[in-house]
Structures are given as structure tokens and as C-alpha cells.
Design an enzyme around this catalytic site. Sequence first.
Site, PDB file in Angstrom:
ATOM      1  CE  LYS A 141      57.558  52.006  45.485  1.00 11.56           C
ATOM      2  NZ  LYS A 141      58.410  50.861  45.445  1.00 11.56           N
ATOM      3  CG  ASP A 159      61.219  52.945  48.979  1.00 17.00           C
ATOM      4  OD1 ASP A 159      61.807  53.762  49.723  1.00 17.00           O
ATOM      5  OD2 ASP A 159      61.774  52.410  48.016  1.00 17.00           O
TER       6      ASP A 159
END
Length: 237
Positions: A141, A159
Amino acid sequence: MVNEKKTRFIFYERFAQFFIMNKKQKAKIIVKILNTIYPKTQIPLKSKNNFTLLISVLLSAQCTDVNVNNVTKNIYTKYFKPEHFVKLGRKKIEKLIKKIGIFRIKAKSIYLMSKQILEQHNGKIPRTFEELEKLPGVGHKTASVLMSQVFGFPAFAVDTHIHRLAQRWGLTNGKNVIQTEKDLKKIFPKKTWSKLHLQIIFYGREYCKARDCYGLTCKICTTCYPNRKKAVITKKA
Ligand code: SF4
């Protein structure tokens, strides 16, 4: 008789196609609505340069952007290069970021990451997913945020918040962020990914909060699912 059945079947199929939107049609509506609400997107984490943005993204795990900004505004005026953090050492970095959750683990990552950037990349942030993800504390991420927001590479950082909204919008059945990222990349055009990442996060914070809604209230869900009656319970990533 056979012909009558066939005609009825075709009629129902067309009727269903008209009323049941496919994922790409929903995606178009979502992009349109998000572009109206958030025509311009700016990354909410404050930074002084690309390296400090990397640190801020790392610090933002399980912590609000506001908290990160409050802490880093006093750090980046003095320390903003990998060599600064290597010189500080782990214990001093811990002291600087102690108002942030899991600060000991994050301090260790910042120290080791700075060291690796200095020793293996000449003090510059690497520009590939592979190299970024080899840095201590940098997961997929964080690497995606850097690749898209700093280097302009089309990346879709997903996320747990984006995962939640994508489920409520019926765009994925993914049990984890990896699957959700794959599904969203198939639905949304590449050129929209970087902006969408931020737009969906902003929308989740403002309207589509974790416990506040179950898919029955605002324009996105009522347009994409006019016939929805039951609350949508999302699976946690
Ligand atoms: S109706 Fe609820 S779940 Fe759907 S987009 Fe709006 S806030 Fe999110």
C-alpha cells in the site's frame, strides 16, 4: 409455443439488463459523482520532500493523517533526509514520534529504511514496486501511494477503507485488500486510479464511515442500487 417462450425470455433478459447495472456502469457513475464532490485531490499528509512523504505514509498506518501532520510538522523542519534519521538513531526517532501509535516499530522501520536508502540507493527513493517493497516498513500500500502520488505511475493503493466502500458499492466480493485491488483495477480505467484512491478515502471519511451507513442512503448507492432494500454488511479485510 416455443417461439412465445423465447420472445418472453429475450424480453425479460433485456428488461434485466436495463435495470441491473454491471460493475463498469456503476464505476462510471461513481467516478462522475466523486469528480463532482472532489474535483481536485491533494494528498492530506504534509511533507517537505518525497522522502518525508514516504515517512508520513509509513507513520499513517493505524493513525489519522491529522495526528501524523501534528507530529511531523515539528520534525521535518530539522530532519528531512535519510542521513538525518540515520544520525538520529532509533531511540531518538522513538522520542520524536512517541505520540503516534506503535511508535517503537515505526521508529525502527524509519531508521532501517533510511539506512537502506542511503547505502543501497545513494540517498534516493527507488522508483520500482520491487525495490520500494524491499525497504523496511514499506508494504504494497505504501509503495503504491509513492508510485502514484510521487512518481505518477498508475497504481491503485487499496486500504481497509477503500475495501469497505468497494464492497458496499458491490464492486468486489474480495475477502482482503489484495483481491479488492485486483477487482477495482479491472473495473476502473487506469488513468483514474491515482485520483480515485484519494477520492474514495475522502468520501469514506466524510460520508461512508465504517459504522454509519449500510448502503441505503446517499446518491452513489441509490443510483447504482435503486431496488436495494436490505443493509449491506461488509466483510472486514
Ligand atoms: S449509501 Fe451509505 S454505503 Fe452507500 S455510498 Fe452512501 S454512505 Fe456509502
